[in-house]
Design a protein around this motif. Structure first.
Motif, PDB file in Angstrom:
ATOM      1  N   ASP A 153      -1.780  -4.037 -13.250  1.00 60.65           N
ATOM      2  CA  ASP A 153      -3.092  -3.959 -13.904  1.00 60.65           C
ATOM      3  C   ASP A 153      -3.644  -5.369 -14.115  1.00 60.65           C
ATOM      4  N   TYR A 154      -4.766  -5.656 -13.464  1.00 62.88           N
ATOM      5  CA  TYR A 154      -5.329  -7.004 -13.565  1.00 62.88           C
ATOM      6  C   TYR A 154      -5.777  -7.350 -14.981  1.00 62.88           C
ATOM      7  N   THR A 155      -6.102  -6.328 -15.800  1.00 62.95           N
ATOM      8  CA  THR A 155      -6.552  -6.625 -17.167  1.00 62.95           C
ATOM      9  C   THR A 155      -5.410  -7.111 -18.049  1.00 62.95           C
ATOM     10  N   GLN A 156      -4.168  -7.044 -17.547  1.00 59.62           N
ATOM     11  CA  GLN A 156      -3.028  -7.580 -18.281  1.00 59.62           C
ATOM     12  C   GLN A 156      -2.635  -8.977 -17.790  1.00 59.62           C
ATOM     13  N   SER A 157      -3.350  -9.496 -16.817  1.00 56.42           N
ATOM     14  CA  SER A 157      -3.047 -10.818 -16.270  1.00 56.42           C
ATOM     15  C   SER A 157      -3.297 -11.903 -17.309  1.00 56.42           C
ATOM     16  N   PRO A 158      -2.352 -12.786 -17.576  1.00 57.51           N
ATOM     17  CA  PRO A 158      -2.571 -13.880 -18.536  1.00 57.51           C
ATOM     18  C   PRO A 158      -3.779 -14.742 -18.169  1.00 57.51           C
ATOM     19  N   GLU A 159      -3.985 -14.997 -16.886  1.00 57.62           N
ATOM     20  CA  GLU A 159      -5.133 -15.817 -16.480  1.00 57.62           C
ATOM     21  C   GLU A 159      -6.446 -15.107 -16.785  1.00 57.62           C
ATOM     22  N   PHE A 160      -6.517 -13.808 -16.466  1.00 50.38           N
ATOM     23  CA  PHE A 160      -7.722 -13.032 -16.762  1.00 50.38           C
ATOM     24  C   PHE A 160      -8.005 -13.029 -18.259  1.00 50.38           C
ATOM     25  N   LEU A 161      -6.981 -12.786 -19.059  1.00 45.74           N
ATOM     26  CA  LEU A 161      -7.158 -12.721 -20.508  1.00 45.74           C
ATOM     27  C   LEU A 161      -7.529 -14.081 -21.093  1.00 45.74           C
ATOM     28  N   LEU A 177     -11.538  -9.182  -8.615  1.00 47.20           N
ATOM     29  CA  LEU A 177     -10.730  -8.964  -9.816  1.00 47.20           C
ATOM     30  C   LEU A 177      -9.250  -8.770  -9.488  1.00 47.20           C
ATOM     31  N   LEU A 178      -8.959  -8.201  -8.335  1.00 48.77           N
ATOM     32  CA  LEU A 178      -7.557  -7.980  -7.971  1.00 48.77           C
ATOM     33  C   LEU A 178      -6.842  -9.273  -7.618  1.00 48.77           C
ATOM     34  N   ASP A 179      -7.600 -10.352  -7.454  1.00 44.34           N
ATOM     35  CA  ASP A 179      -6.967 -11.653  -7.187  1.00 44.34           C
ATOM     36  C   ASP A 179      -6.050 -12.071  -8.334  1.00 44.34           C
ATOM     37  N   TYR A 180      -6.348 -11.604  -9.546  1.00 54.76           N
ATOM     38  CA  TYR A 180      -5.558 -12.008 -10.713  1.00 54.76           C
ATOM     39  C   TYR A 180      -4.130 -11.471 -10.657  1.00 54.76           C
ATOM     40  N   VAL A 181      -3.886 -10.456  -9.825  1.00 53.22           N
ATOM     41  CA  VAL A 181      -2.523  -9.919  -9.707  1.00 53.22           C
ATOM     42  C   VAL A 181      -2.050  -9.915  -8.253  1.00 53.22           C
ATOM     43  N   ALA A 182      -2.739 -10.688  -7.409  1.00 54.04           N
ATOM     44  CA  ALA A 182      -2.412 -10.679  -5.975  1.00 54.04           C
ATOM     45  C   ALA A 182      -1.024 -11.236  -5.683  1.00 54.04           C
ATOM     46  N   ASP A 183      -0.488 -12.045  -6.570  1.00 50.58           N
ATOM     47  CA  ASP A 183       0.844 -12.617  -6.354  1.00 50.58           C
ATOM     48  C   ASP A 183       1.958 -11.737  -6.915  1.00 50.58           C
ATOM     49  N   GLU A 184       1.590 -10.607  -7.515  1.00 48.91           N
ATOM     50  CA  GLU A 184       2.582  -9.747  -8.138  1.00 48.91           C
ATOM     51  C   GLU A 184       2.981  -8.603  -7.208  1.00 48.91           C
ATOM     52  N   PRO A 185       4.242  -8.215  -7.218  1.00 47.98           N
ATOM     53  CA  PRO A 185       4.666  -7.074  -6.400  1.00 47.98           C
ATOM     54  C   PRO A 185       4.206  -5.763  -7.030  1.00 47.98           C
ATOM     55  N   LEU A 186       4.303  -4.697  -6.284  1.00 50.40           N
ATOM     56  CA  LEU A 186       4.053  -3.377  -6.847  1.00 50.40           C
ATOM     57  C   LEU A 186       5.037  -3.108  -7.979  1.00 50.40           C
ATOM     58  N   LEU A 187       4.600  -2.357  -8.975  1.00 44.82           N
ATOM     59  CA  LEU A 187       5.451  -2.045 -10.119  1.00 44.82           C
ATOM     60  C   LEU A 187       6.504  -1.004  -9.778  1.00 44.82           C
ATOM     61  N   PHE A 188       6.242  -0.184  -8.773  1.00 48.86           N
ATOM     62  CA  PHE A 188       7.187   0.843  -8.332  1.00 48.86           C
ATOM     63  C   PHE A 188       6.755   1.326  -6.951  1.00 48.86           C
ATOM     64  N   ILE A 202     -10.726  -0.319  -9.087  1.00 47.39           N
ATOM     65  CA  ILE A 202     -11.328  -1.452  -8.398  1.00 47.39           C
ATOM     66  C   ILE A 202     -11.053  -1.313  -6.904  1.00 47.39           C
ATOM     67  N   ALA A 203      -9.807  -0.989  -6.564  1.00 45.90           N
ATOM     68  CA  ALA A 203      -9.445  -0.800  -5.158  1.00 45.90           C
ATOM     69  C   ALA A 203     -10.189   0.389  -4.544  1.00 45.90           C
ATOM     70  N   VAL A 204     -10.393   1.455  -5.302  1.00 45.59           N
ATOM     71  CA  VAL A 204     -11.150   2.610  -4.803  1.00 45.59           C
ATOM     72  C   VAL A 204     -12.562   2.191  -4.398  1.00 45.59           C
ATOM     73  N   ALA A 205     -13.232   1.442  -5.272  1.00 45.00           N
ATOM     74  CA  ALA A 205     -14.592   1.001  -4.976  1.00 45.00           C
ATOM     75  C   ALA A 205     -14.624   0.087  -3.757  1.00 45.00           C
ATOM     76  N   LEU A 206     -13.638  -0.796  -3.652  1.00 47.59           N
ATOM     77  CA  LEU A 206     -13.586  -1.696  -2.500  1.00 47.59           C
ATOM     78  C   LEU A 206     -13.343  -0.914  -1.210  1.00 47.59           C
ATOM     79  N   MET A 207     -12.527   0.124  -1.255  1.00 41.85           N
ATOM     80  CA  MET A 207     -12.308   0.956  -0.073  1.00 41.85           C
ATOM     81  C   MET A 207     -13.585   1.690   0.318  1.00 41.85           C
TER      82      MET A 207
END
Length: 393
Positions: A153-161, A177-188, A202-207
């Motif tokens: 979740d990008y809204t939990q990114s320390p940089e975003f916050l 907005l997804l750039d804020y978590v682009a370096d993070e792996p999938l959570l599961f 966000i990804a839905v709209a971009l698709m």
């Protein structure tokens, strides 16, 4: 979405909470008439009293409005005020931030594109958005819509916050907005579990943009607003609210309520929660979306493939997740819809599966399991009472 503490100075408190009002049958956003029969009036009075209790609860909203629509008749129940300074009561044509109920709008866009064969529920991020992280590429549109994607979740990114806290009105590039978590792996592993994430929509709209070559805002207008006759709904980039609007407040006793209606830019939530609408328009939307007016029967069945998962905040009764919609099983029956919360606002939109009956419920403060867990449980109980009022014969 979190509420940064560094906001503009507090306004004057204005008038005290007042003007509890209940109206009966109406044909549109204006109030009119009164209920028929003493039993109906007693029942309406009981609903009104529950809203009064919410308004006067510790940390409760300065105002709340519920719109119940059954076939051709609407009932409006409201308590408190739209604006503490003026004391004006809330109206069904007042603008409000709809928070995460905006995710249902992105779902409507995506599913309409599925019907048009511009998208498939099995389309992947790798196919439609190859510039996004390689480790995300197997995530499908279906998994984004039902929150089983595993996207962080990008809204939990320390940089975003950090940016948001330093400047709540900062103008974000919504499409990055997804750039804020682009370096993070999938959570599961995608599809293996449910976890609500603002990144998904966000990804839905971009698709949707990638599939059509058209801006998401235009897709909303063409595929959702116009077909459903939504005249007061928009997806802005800035922080300003259109008039008239219900003011949203940060309510943390013993401090006086702080007006946060225009504290944050909508650009930081975009397709995940940036839409502004009115209870009247939200009523039209949820009747069409939940009732299947926008999509084919085949796509509707895909929308209603239920899995374990709750909206955020949780809705009334037992929650199940579908494709950008939730199933709320209450003691009186089932409604389909979505909830949302944003600084200053909390929302529930719901309708029967045939779309003939609907409930739109708006509070002018943020309530969720983190900031006000006890008030959330009270709110869910009140929402269930309103669902029962909606479903009674």
């Amino acid at each position: 979405m979190p509420l940064p503490r560094r906001l503009r100075p507090r306004p004057s408190l204005g008038v005290l909470l007042a003007a509890v009002c209940l109206t009966g049958a109406v044909s549109g956003p204006a109030d009119a008439g009164s209920g028929s029969g003493s039993a109906d009036r007693d029942h309406d009075r009981a609903l009104r009293n529950q809203l009064e209790e919410l308004v006067h609860s510790p940390g409760g909203p300065p105002g709340v409005i519920a719109v119940l629509r059954r076939e051709g008749e609407s009932r409006i129940v409201r308590a408190g005020v739209a604006d503490l300074d003026s004391g004006r009561p809330i109206r069904a044509d007042d603008h409000t931030r709809i928070a995460s109920t905006a995710k249902a709008f992105s779902g409507a866009v995506a599913l309409r594109l599925v019907d048009r064969r511009a998208l498939s529920l099995d389309d992947t991020i790798g196919r439609r958005l190859p510039s996004l992280p390689r480790q995300w590429r197997s995530v499908t549109l279906r998994q984004l819509l039902n929150h089983t994607s595993g996207l962080p979740d990008y809204t939990q990114s320390p940089e975003f916050l950090e940016i948001l806290t330093a400047d709540p009105r900062h103008h974000f590039d919504s499409r990055r907005l997804l750039d804020y978590v682009a370096d993070e792996p999938l959570l599961f592993r995608p599809g293996s579990k449910y976890q609500y994430s603002n990144s998904d929509n966000i990804a839905v709209a971009l698709m949707a943009e990638a599939a059509t070559g058209r801006p998401y805002e235009q897709l909303l207008r063409d595929l959702v607003y116009r077909p459903l006759g939504l005249r007061d709904t928009s997806l802005p980039q800035g922080y300003e609210m259109p008039e008239p609007y219900m003011h949203g407040y940060d309510v943390v006793p013993p401090n006086p309520p702080e007006d946060v209606s225009e504290a944050l830019s909508a650009s930081g939530v975009w397709a995940s929660g940036g839409i502004i609408s009115t209870p009247a328009d939200l009523t039209r939307f949820i009747r069409g979306y939940a009732g299947g007016a926008l999509i084919s029967k085949a796509t509707l069945r895909e929308q209603r493939r239920w899995i374990d998962g709750a909206s955020e905040p949780a809705g009334p009764g037992a929650n199940k997740a579908g494709a950008a919609i939730f199933r709320y099983s209450t003691r009186c029956g089932v409604v389909l819809g979505h909830t949302g919360n944003f600084p200053g606002y909390t929302q529930l939109i719901a309708a029967t599966p045939d779309g003939r009956r609907s409930l739109t419920f708006t509070l002018t403060t943020q309530v969720n399991k983190t900031n006000k867990p006890e008030l959330l449980e009270r709110l869910r109980a009140v929402e269930e009472s309103f669902v029962c009022a909606l479903l009674k014969n």
